[in-house]
Design a protein around this motif. Structure first.
Motif, mmCIF file in Angstrom:
data_model
loop_
_atom_site.group_PDB
_atom_site.id
_atom_site.type_symbol
_atom_site.label_atom_id
_atom_site.label_comp_id
_atom_site.label_asym_id
_atom_site.label_seq_id
_atom_site.Cartn_x
_atom_site.Cartn_y
_atom_site.Cartn_z
ATOM 1 N N PRO A 59 11.849 -30.601 91.227
ATOM 2 C CA PRO A 59 13.059 -31.920 91.796
ATOM 3 C C PRO A 59 13.734 -30.648 92.404
ATOM 4 N N ILE A 117 3.726 -11.838 89.074
ATOM 5 C CA ILE A 117 2.780 -12.857 88.663
ATOM 6 C C ILE A 117 2.416 -13.681 89.688
ATOM 7 N N LEU A 164 6.999 -7.690 85.888
ATOM 8 C CA LEU A 164 6.396 -8.176 86.170
ATOM 9 C C LEU A 164 6.388 -8.992 87.464
ATOM 10 N N PHE A 223 1.736 -11.977 80.892
ATOM 11 C CA PHE A 223 3.051 -13.412 80.590
ATOM 12 C C PHE A 223 2.880 -14.204 79.599
ATOM 13 N N ASP A 255 10.667 -6.259 78.853
ATOM 14 C CA ASP A 255 9.531 -7.530 79.739
ATOM 15 C C ASP A 255 9.427 -6.823 80.918
ATOM 16 N N GLU A 258 2.075 -35.939 87.789
ATOM 17 C CA GLU A 258 1.204 -35.047 88.238
ATOM 18 C C GLU A 258 0.099 -33.921 87.454
ATOM 19 N N ARG A 271 5.412 -15.636 76.130
ATOM 20 C CA ARG A 271 6.540 -15.535 75.184
ATOM 21 C C ARG A 271 5.795 -16.718 74.528
ATOM 22 N N LEU A 284 -3.586 -22.183 82.146
ATOM 23 C CA LEU A 284 -4.583 -21.910 82.979
ATOM 24 C C LEU A 284 -6.215 -21.497 82.456
ATOM 25 N N VAL A 309 -0.550 -17.619 87.265
ATOM 26 C CA VAL A 309 -0.220 -18.803 86.339
ATOM 27 C C VAL A 309 -0.224 -20.047 87.965
ATOM 28 N N HIS A 310 0.306 -21.124 87.261
ATOM 29 C CA HIS A 310 -0.080 -22.615 88.025
ATOM 30 C C HIS A 310 1.123 -23.049 87.826
ATOM 31 N N PHE A 311 2.094 -23.866 89.514
ATOM 32 C CA PHE A 311 2.837 -24.658 89.417
ATOM 33 C C PHE A 311 2.284 -25.841 89.423
ATOM 34 N N PRO A 312 3.678 -26.735 89.426
ATOM 35 C CA PRO A 312 2.999 -28.257 90.450
ATOM 36 C C PRO A 312 3.791 -27.977 91.739
ATOM 37 N N ILE A 317 5.992 -33.516 84.341
ATOM 38 C CA ILE A 317 5.516 -32.182 85.141
ATOM 39 C C ILE A 317 5.307 -31.059 84.740
ATOM 40 N N PHE A 318 4.752 -30.216 85.140
ATOM 41 C CA PHE A 318 4.331 -29.212 83.972
ATOM 42 C C PHE A 318 3.583 -28.047 85.125
ATOM 43 N N ALA A 319 3.633 -26.865 84.437
ATOM 44 C CA ALA A 319 3.520 -25.476 85.304
ATOM 45 C C ALA A 319 2.527 -25.282 83.808
ATOM 46 N N TRP A 320 2.237 -24.450 84.479
ATOM 47 C CA TRP A 320 0.940 -23.294 83.589
ATOM 48 C C TRP A 320 0.876 -22.096 83.767
ATOM 49 N N LEU A 321 1.208 -21.289 82.777
ATOM 50 C CA LEU A 321 0.522 -20.685 81.993
ATOM 51 C C LEU A 321 -0.170 -19.630 82.138
ATOM 52 N N PRO A 322 -0.404 -17.854 82.022
ATOM 53 C CA PRO A 322 -1.772 -17.763 81.568
ATOM 54 C C PRO A 322 -2.908 -18.252 80.934
ATOM 55 N N LEU A 341 11.426 -20.042 85.493
ATOM 56 C CA LEU A 341 10.335 -19.385 84.931
ATOM 57 C C LEU A 341 10.382 -17.763 84.098
ATOM 58 N N VAL A 342 10.935 -17.271 84.117
ATOM 59 C CA VAL A 342 10.931 -15.681 84.406
ATOM 60 C C VAL A 342 11.687 -16.205 83.417
ATOM 61 N N ASP A 344 13.478 -18.322 81.672
ATOM 62 C CA ASP A 344 13.129 -18.723 80.518
ATOM 63 C C ASP A 344 12.861 -18.445 79.743
ATOM 64 N N LEU A 345 11.858 -17.439 79.975
ATOM 65 C CA LEU A 345 10.581 -16.731 78.947
ATOM 66 C C LEU A 345 11.319 -15.441 78.777
ATOM 67 N N TYR A 346 12.014 -14.349 79.688
ATOM 68 C CA TYR A 346 12.067 -12.732 79.505
ATOM 69 C C TYR A 346 13.735 -12.798 80.042
#
Lengths: 593, 593
Positions: free
Chosen positions: A78, A134, A132, B9, A129, B156, B11, B49, A71-74, B41-46, A119-120, A122-124
């Motif tokens: 915040p 990442i 995991l 990963f 699940d 970003e 959902r 990406l 994955v890729h975070f900014p 500002i966003f994170a990229w999930l698999p 993030l996890v 939020d999703l799981y």
């Protein structure tokens, strides 16, 4: 298509950059891989970017093999989640803080535990699940007090950071092991020798932590290892305490004159001359109890004075102390602090140079005192051990002051330096000391972050349980620098094949057109084997300069096309050994294997 | 090895995210491609990406084809170079500013002209080193006042920014053209329709500039185009001025009562009822000269009031005005400003609702006035044109006030809105208006940055000449969002093959083991063709949910393995058309082509 040096964005330097403190920095700048933009902040030129890409590709392959998803975070995040976990404060000045146009607090992330946890969350929501793992390969920021060593300790640096999520401790163990195994494979492929040492989790919190240290004299970490297999960095080393003894037969403590004995050295000399040891042996520094005053600055800004008692033959190791008292910052007490100790409200004061836990007027430090100043001792100061220590009177020490009888410490602390020969805590024999550079770090964070940020899942019984996490980091740009530190000679870099910017460099020397014609044939033959070629096709550059550039750049396999070209002969040149060998043009591909 | 959905990963969400304003944002979040971390500002999930990586790979290929070399700069840069070029101030609140622990000013770079210029200055010194084009794909930062539209305008965001360096203007033209051609190839490969429009260089400085706009109703840019091939964004559109006329035969200006006529509408009505036009036609708004007071805030913080005169049937277009007055920021004058104008020192004041350049006591605005307030007019206000305009007396206007005779503007300004039907400046006919989203931008910067930062090279004659530069940007994450905007239906995303996260998705439906066995065969057969497969191997998920997920995720080629599996039959499903077709397992690879 080969990359042609005639129009490649590259300029090598004859002189070392003036600000380079280490070999990797010096050579990477000279050979045109990186350029400094600000202290600890670098730009990547084409050659450098290629090496970095090769390292990242190896990491990606092994992360995939370990079942981790990318994955890729900014970088810009915040404040709030870091506030919740306490790291907004704990990171201190090392955190780059940013205010946006609306006045909101943000930060440039030093690591991303909080963001991954959220993030996890939020999703799981179910144990189904999990597990995991990442990860991301991403640029991180730490405002180091002293960024030095080029890429070895940057303020902006690339890191692979992975995080695992499990709902059981056994699951965390397995996830941790999978990452640890991947790290072993990665560093082996990168040709980086490593020692896995027990480490302190520091600001990351959590329970179990190991570092991958590359043993090198330029390393900033000191670690210990025993022949029996124990390895730890000095911050994580735990002292073996001697057994407690009975104080029944010990003589009472006695205050003696020790003028001009404010240092351990002076004290030992004075004791041996004026107050010889009853058994005829000499007093040594190990017989004295040195009491060091430290000032802690807690995350909330409050300042606390602590006295640390340790055998006089050992120095305080500030790195160990910082870990022991973390997240507080630690420094030696200053004059103002001592002035404060001089007149403790309702108590005899502590007299600089003659500090001790006891005075003729009663306990000054420790459990029986009410000064409120914590007195922590080295684990070797066990009950029944007798010491020469300050009597809190100028020019006087107390001899035969017995721990547990005459003073009661508030606890122990790992503050003393570790020495070669100290016993390993696991009984595997004496340790030796070595220096290393941290290239990887694996943590069992446990439930700290999940708890703080509310990451829970439903377990097999429909019950909400808090997730347990791991965090795993590799400094990508640092690993590159360490590889460069390891692989070079007086003439320049010598890359391992796995990360070399190109597989082969072909060097055309001479002015005859046939040289360039043959070079094109050689380049094409090599590229047909799937290898990447850097082709030095420059027309107005002398062979000497070309060879010098090739040696500086450090591609391991070199092919020179020169005088023999007309006869179909080229020269293979091994950058590492310097050996040259004539090869027929027709055999070039076969010779590469 | 296929990617298996059972442990991927990912959902998907059934509901639209509440903060999504545009389709791309809504679907990319729902289908599990991105997650918001902070405004803009966003994170990229698999999945996200992967798509981003495909776009970047296409850009890299075309940059290499254009002869550009890849480098990589830090996001965090020191203030000084941006101070020298003036951009530290000009960017205003849009710049994220950071102080490091030593108090040094730094910034998160919005673009890297300064850093690239300094790098080339550091490495190169001769015309022989040029031309040079270098680029990076890197995360940039702009603190947008209102970040909205998901990835369409992030704070970003990932950008490909290229820079060219030449020592002649002809060289710059060629470098510019090479990038422009590469952009055409890139957007064609991405399946993005584009219009190349003349643009204003804005804060970047420089001379020539074109934007690649993707025509879309959600675009934030308005552009114009003529049937004859002219295209420009409205900020760059230049008004065709009518020919000047002689004022010899025109009657003198006359002040007439126009009570309650502070708006153009009221004025026209009043004029037609009380002061009918001598030729019998009606007065229209186009006969009036509207004078608008604007407040400029200059980069040094000073505030200047400017009066803009334009035909009363046109509104001021604030975007055009901002470009015309840039780098100053522009806003309508406020009450305090008007109060100031009311009593101009030693002059008749400007009366709100009745403002004009002239008064019975003399010139109020323009060259002959000494108020010091600039009076700029629309290019249509040429010498010899007569106007109804304010007389600077409450309830009075002056009729037949002739430009060049009765008032002398200080200059012209492109402030009026552009309308469909306006003539294109190149004579290619009337223009139409459309909305577009900027997906690329190419600039001829010229020598501005090189001059400011001292980038010179020796030319053929051994003379130092200043380098001329170009700057070329593609918003990678924005392009991704625009592709998503374009390619979707009510059920979800539908990726073009060039950027789809996977080439094929295989969906196993049913509970029989044979379904999963056949699926593995199908997956292997597809992978053998070199395609990447996402395999929905989930065991406890219904076919309906699997189909819904597949439609939401949007991989264009779907293969369903279900009831027919035992008979060696699978179903090809075209995500775009919805068509399904039965194919024998043995023919799967051939069917894909």
């Amino acid at each position: 298509m080969p990359t042609r040096l005639s129009n490649y964005f590259l300029r090598t330097l004859r002189e070392d950059p003036s600000d380079a403190e280490v070999t990797s920095h010096r050579l990477l700048v000279r050979a045109g891989y990186i350029r400094r933009q600000a202290p600890g902040i670098f730009a990547w030129l084409p050659l450098g970017l290629r090496v970095k890409g090769k390292i990242e590709a190896i990491i990606r392959e092994e992360m995939a093999a370990a079942g981790a998803h990318e994955v890729h975070f900014p970088a810009l995040l915040p404040r709030e989640p870091y506030e919740v976990t306490g790291r907004w404060e704990e990171y201190g000045d090392a955190l780059f803080r940013v205010k946006d146009r609306k006045g909101s607090d943000m930060l440039l992330a030093p690591t991303h535990e909080e963001a991954f946890t959220l993030l996890v969350k939020d999703l799981y929501n179910s144990y189904k699940d999990l597990p995991l793992s990442i990860y991301q390969i991403q640029d991180k920021y730490r405002d180091e007090a002293r960024s030095r060593g080029g890429l070895l300790r940057g303020r902006e640096f690339t890191m692979k950071d992975a995080y695992s999520f499990d709902h059981t401790d056994a699951g965390l163990d397995a996830s941790y092991q999978a990452q640890r195994d991947a790290y072993e494979r990665i560093f082996t492929r990168l040709g980086l020798e490593y020692v896995i040492v027990k480490a302190d989790a520091g600001a990351m919190g959590g329970s179990k932590s190991e570092e991958f240290l590359h043993p090198t004299p330029v390393g900033e970490d000191t670690f210990v290892r025993s022949a029996g297999g124990y390895a730890a960095n000095v911050e994580a080393f735990t002292t073996v305490a001697p057994p407690t003894r009975s104080s029944e037969k010990l003589t009472p403590a006695e205050v003696l004159d020790t003028p001009d004995s404010a240092t351990i050295e002076a004290l030992v000399e004075r004791a041996n001359s004026a107050h010889p040891r009853p058994d005829g042996r000499s007093w040594t520094a190990a017989d004295t109890l040195k009491n060091v005053v430290l000032a802690l600055t807690h995350p909330d800004g409050s300042r606390e004075l602590v006295v640390v008692g340790l055998p006089g033959d050992r120095e305080v190791d500030m790195k160990r102390v910082e870990v022991a008292f973390g997240p507080a910052e630690v420094e030696p007490a200053n004059e103002a602090d001592f002035a404060r100790l001089d007149k403790l409200d309702g108590h005899p004061g502590l007299v600089k140079g003659y500090i001790g836990p006891w005075s003729a007027d009663g306990a000054v430090l420790g459990e029986e005192s009410t000064t409120g100043i914590r007195f922590l001792v080295d684990p070797r100061v066990v009950d029944g051990t007798g010491w020469i220590t300050g009597a809190n009177v100028h020019g006087k020490h107390v001899f035969g002051l017995v721990a547990g009888r005459d003073f009661q410490p508030d606890g122990t602390v790992e503050a003393a330096e570790v020495r070669a020969g100290d016993p390993a805590p696991d009984g595997s024999g004496p340790v030796e000391l070595a220096r290393g550079m941290e290239i990887g770090h694996v943590f069992q964070l446990g439930r700290k972050y999940a708890e703080a940020l509310g990451l829970k899942v439903l377990d097999e019984n429909g019950k909400l349980v808090t997730v347990t996490m791991g965090s795993y980091g590799i400094g990508v740009t640092r690993a590159l620098a360490v590889i460069a530190e390891l692989n070079n000679d007086a003439k320049g870099l010598i890359w391992p094949e796995a990360v070399s910017p190109f597989d082969v460099q072909v060097i055309a020397t001479g002015r005859d057109e046939v040289v360039f014609d043959v070079s094109e044939i050689v380049v094409a033959a090599i590229e047909a084997t799937g290898r990447e070629v850097l082709y030095d096709d420059r027309r107005k550059v002398s062979p000497g300069v070309k060879f010098g550039d090739a040696e500086l750049i450090g591609i391991p396999n070199l092919v020179i096309v020169g005088r023999g070209a007309a006869d179909g002969i080229v020269e293979f040149w091994d950058r590492k050994t310097g050996e040259r060998e004539q090869v027929a043009v027709a055999d070039v591909a076969a010779r590469l294997g």
